[in-house]
Design an enzyme around this catalytic site. Structure first.
Site, PDB file in Angstrom:
ATOM      1  N   LYS A   1     -48.621  -4.405   4.139  1.00  0.00           N
ATOM      2  CA  LYS A   1     -48.982  -4.196   5.559  1.00  0.00           C
ATOM      3  C   LYS A   1     -48.843  -2.722   5.931  1.00  0.00           C
ATOM      4  CE  LYS A   1     -45.831  -7.079   7.091  1.00  0.00           C
ATOM      5  NZ  LYS A   1     -45.253  -7.544   5.800  1.00  0.00           N
TER       6      LYS A   1
ATOM      7  N   ARG B   1     -39.936  -0.827  -5.079  1.00  0.00           N
ATOM      8  CA  ARG B   1     -40.260   0.087  -3.965  1.00  0.00           C
ATOM      9  C   ARG B   1     -39.109   1.071  -3.733  1.00  0.00           C
ATOM     10  NH1 ARG B   1     -41.774  -2.288   1.849  1.00  0.00           N
ATOM     11  NH2 ARG B   1     -39.792  -3.393   1.614  1.00  0.00           N
TER      12      ARG B   1
ATOM     13  N   ARG C   1     -44.209 -11.614  15.131  1.00  0.00           N
ATOM     14  CA  ARG C   1     -43.669 -12.411  14.032  1.00  0.00           C
ATOM     15  C   ARG C   1     -43.185 -13.766  14.493  1.00  0.00           C
ATOM     16  NH1 ARG C   1     -42.274  -7.640  10.476  1.00  0.00           N
ATOM     17  NH2 ARG C   1     -41.251  -8.566   8.721  1.00  0.00           N
TER      18      ARG C   1
ATOM     19  N   ARG D   1     -36.358 -13.362   3.422  1.00  0.00           N
ATOM     20  CA  ARG D   1     -37.462 -12.850   4.258  1.00  0.00           C
ATOM     21  C   ARG D   1     -38.718 -13.701   4.071  1.00  0.00           C
ATOM     22  NH1 ARG D   1     -37.322  -7.007   2.026  1.00  0.00           N
ATOM     23  NH2 ARG D   1     -39.231  -6.663   3.224  1.00  0.00           N
TER      24      ARG D   1
ATOM     25  N   ARG E   1     -34.412  -0.016  -0.217  1.00  0.00           N
ATOM     26  CA  ARG E   1     -34.099  -0.546   1.109  1.00  0.00           C
ATOM     27  C   ARG E   1     -33.041  -1.629   1.001  1.00  0.00           C
ATOM     28  NH1 ARG E   1     -39.487  -1.874   4.560  1.00  0.00           N
ATOM     29  NH2 ARG E   1     -38.459  -3.880   4.863  1.00  0.00           N
TER      30      ARG E   1
HETATM   31  P1  AP5 Z   1     -45.627  -2.134   1.843  1.00  0.00           P
HETATM   32  O1  AP5 Z   1     -46.897  -1.524   2.303  1.00  0.00           O
HETATM   33  O2  AP5 Z   1     -44.339  -1.430   2.133  1.00  0.00           O
HETATM   34  O3  AP5 Z   1     -45.583  -3.681   2.277  1.00  0.00           O
HETATM   35  P2  AP5 Z   1     -45.192  -4.346   3.649  1.00  0.00           P
HETATM   36  O4  AP5 Z   1     -46.015  -5.587   3.762  1.00  0.00           O
HETATM   37  O5  AP5 Z   1     -45.249  -3.356   4.759  1.00  0.00           O
HETATM   38  O6  AP5 Z   1     -43.687  -4.740   3.271  1.00  0.00           O
HETATM   39  P3  AP5 Z   1     -42.368  -4.719   4.130  1.00  0.00           P
HETATM   40  O7  AP5 Z   1     -41.304  -5.136   3.142  1.00  0.00           O
HETATM   41  O8  AP5 Z   1     -42.157  -3.445   4.830  1.00  0.00           O
HETATM   42  O9  AP5 Z   1     -42.664  -5.860   5.131  1.00  0.00           O
HETATM   43  P4  AP5 Z   1     -41.690  -6.674   5.960  1.00  0.00           P
HETATM   44  O10 AP5 Z   1     -42.591  -7.381   6.871  1.00  0.00           O
HETATM   45  O11 AP5 Z   1     -40.754  -7.553   5.200  1.00  0.00           O
HETATM   46  O12 AP5 Z   1     -40.726  -5.551   6.527  1.00  0.00           O
HETATM   47  P5  AP5 Z   1     -40.730  -4.760   7.902  1.00  0.00           P
HETATM   48  O13 AP5 Z   1     -40.408  -3.376   7.593  1.00  0.00           O
HETATM   49  O14 AP5 Z   1     -41.910  -5.062   8.730  1.00  0.00           O
HETATM   50  O15 AP5 Z   1     -45.745  -2.351   0.252  1.00  0.00           O
HETATM   51  C1  AP5 Z   1     -44.657  -2.861  -0.487  1.00  0.00           C
HETATM   52  C2  AP5 Z   1     -44.567  -2.107  -1.828  1.00  0.00           C
HETATM   53  O16 AP5 Z   1     -45.713  -2.437  -2.603  1.00  0.00           O
HETATM   54  C3  AP5 Z   1     -44.577  -0.577  -1.684  1.00  0.00           C
HETATM   55  O17 AP5 Z   1     -43.785  -0.012  -2.691  1.00  0.00           O
HETATM   56  C4  AP5 Z   1     -46.051  -0.203  -1.886  1.00  0.00           C
HETATM   57  O18 AP5 Z   1     -46.193   1.108  -2.397  1.00  0.00           O
HETATM   58  C5  AP5 Z   1     -46.494  -1.271  -2.886  1.00  0.00           C
HETATM   59  N1  AP5 Z   1     -47.892  -1.692  -2.737  1.00  0.00           N
HETATM   60  C6  AP5 Z   1     -48.591  -1.850  -1.572  1.00  0.00           C
HETATM   61  N2  AP5 Z   1     -49.839  -2.283  -1.849  1.00  0.00           N
HETATM   62  C7  AP5 Z   1     -49.909  -2.406  -3.210  1.00  0.00           C
HETATM   63  C8  AP5 Z   1     -50.951  -2.818  -4.118  1.00  0.00           C
HETATM   64  N3  AP5 Z   1     -52.154  -3.201  -3.678  1.00  0.00           N
HETATM   65  N4  AP5 Z   1     -50.666  -2.828  -5.432  1.00  0.00           N
HETATM   66  C9  AP5 Z   1     -49.436  -2.448  -5.897  1.00  0.00           C
HETATM   67  N5  AP5 Z   1     -48.414  -2.029  -5.108  1.00  0.00           N
HETATM   68  C10 AP5 Z   1     -48.661  -2.028  -3.775  1.00  0.00           C
HETATM   69  O19 AP5 Z   1     -39.474  -5.478   8.618  1.00  0.00           O
HETATM   70  C11 AP5 Z   1     -38.179  -5.330   8.078  1.00  0.00           C
HETATM   71  C12 AP5 Z   1     -37.191  -6.088   8.954  1.00  0.00           C
HETATM   72  O20 AP5 Z   1     -37.254  -5.567  10.299  1.00  0.00           O
HETATM   73  C13 AP5 Z   1     -37.444  -7.597   9.120  1.00  0.00           C
HETATM   74  O21 AP5 Z   1     -36.897  -8.354   8.054  1.00  0.00           O
HETATM   75  C14 AP5 Z   1     -36.740  -7.860  10.454  1.00  0.00           C
HETATM   76  O22 AP5 Z   1     -35.337  -7.901  10.295  1.00  0.00           O
HETATM   77  C15 AP5 Z   1     -37.092  -6.605  11.260  1.00  0.00           C
HETATM   78  N6  AP5 Z   1     -38.360  -6.758  12.006  1.00  0.00           N
HETATM   79  C16 AP5 Z   1     -39.510  -6.028  11.815  1.00  0.00           C
HETATM   80  N7  AP5 Z   1     -40.451  -6.417  12.679  1.00  0.00           N
HETATM   81  C17 AP5 Z   1     -39.901  -7.418  13.425  1.00  0.00           C
HETATM   82  C18 AP5 Z   1     -40.402  -8.240  14.471  1.00  0.00           C
HETATM   83  N8  AP5 Z   1     -41.672  -8.131  14.920  1.00  0.00           N
HETATM   84  N9  AP5 Z   1     -39.551  -9.161  15.001  1.00  0.00           N
HETATM   85  C19 AP5 Z   1     -38.284  -9.292  14.571  1.00  0.00           C
HETATM   86  N10 AP5 Z   1     -37.759  -8.558  13.575  1.00  0.00           N
HETATM   87  C20 AP5 Z   1     -38.561  -7.615  13.009  1.00  0.00           C
END
Ligand code: AP5
Length: 220
Positions: free
Chosen positions: A8, A122, A83, A167, A156
């Protein structure tokens, strides 16, 4: 939208940049608040570390503040939000006030084993939050530095395998019903998020082509 590690952040950043739109990622906002040790960041820490969701009122407050400035002009790409169904209802109310309806909901589909593999390799900058896939990076990552700001790269806290599994469970329980809600509204475009970053990006552009006008001031 999509499970953890679906790409994402990687894709939203590129799409927003090309469209001249704002990229609003709630995970990035929360981690920034944590780095700055604001009251909100300290409140969010235990949720982030355990892989559970930060309370809706906290997240909705953050998003409403940022969207107030981003609704006009080039539009915005929301990443990792909403979410929960309560967040989606809150977003509807915010967007009604801004007269800025959602144009599309992009869902990145990826298998669990791919998620676990991506997140175990990552690396994230402790200073600016820049994200790196380990592939192509030096193996001695303790010495590795961020190309953007020179900060230290590390894993992380929520990318440990047990927390990733938590998650994924939270995604299924809390966020899949939100996707179902948007499906009923006819907004969802599903894209396979496996393959190269460039291939996924092209699929996304194909999926939203009719909705978004890249480089022409975004979607509205
Ligand atoms: P990346 O692009 O970082 O993936 P992502 O989907 O953004 O993954 P996240 O782990 O950041 O998502 P998440 O939803 O769990 O965490 P968030 O930060 O939103 O890619 C992942 C890896 O793969 C990278 O190394 C990248 O380089 C690689 N990659 C990407 N595309 C690739 C491809 N095609 N091929 C190979 N490699 C690839 O949230 C974290 C925490 O914050 C949550 O758990 C929660 O506690 C809180 N939070 C965030 N938003 C909310 C909300 N709306 N409500 C409540 N709590 C929230």
């Amino acid at each position: 939208m999509g499970p953890p590690g679906a790409g994402k952040g990687t894709q939203a950043e590129g799409l927003a940049r090309d469209a001249g739109a704002a990229h609003l990622a709630t995970g990035d906002m929360l981690r920034q608040a944590l780095r700055e040790e604001t009251t909100l960041g300290l409140e969010a820490r235990r949720y982030l570390d355990s892989g559970t969701l930060v309370p809706d009122r906290v997240v909705l407050g953050l998003v409403a503040e940022r969207l107030a400035g981003a609704g006009e002009g080039a539009g915005f790409v929301l990443d990792g939000f909403p979410r929960t169904v309560a967040q989606a209802e809150g977003l509807d109310a915010i967007l009604d006030r801004l007269h800025a309806p959602l144009e599309a909901v992009l869902v990145l589909d990826v298998a669990d084993e791919v998620v676990v593999e991506r997140l175990s390799s990552r690396r994230t900058c402790a200073r600016c939050g820049a994200v790196y896939a380990a592939a192509g990076r030096p193996t001695h990552l303790e010495d590795d530095r961020c190309e953007r700001c020179g900060g230290t790269l590390g894993v992380r806290s929520d990318d440990q395998p047990d927390t990733v599994r938590r998650r994924l469970e939270v995604f299924r329980a809390e966020t899949e019903p939100v996707i179902a809600r948007y499906e009923r509204q006819g907004l969802v475009r599903r894209v396979t998020a496996e393959g190269s970053v460039e291939d996924v990006r092209q699929r996304l552009i194909d999926a939203i082509g009719a909705n978004v006008r890249p480089g022409a001031g975004g979607g509205r």
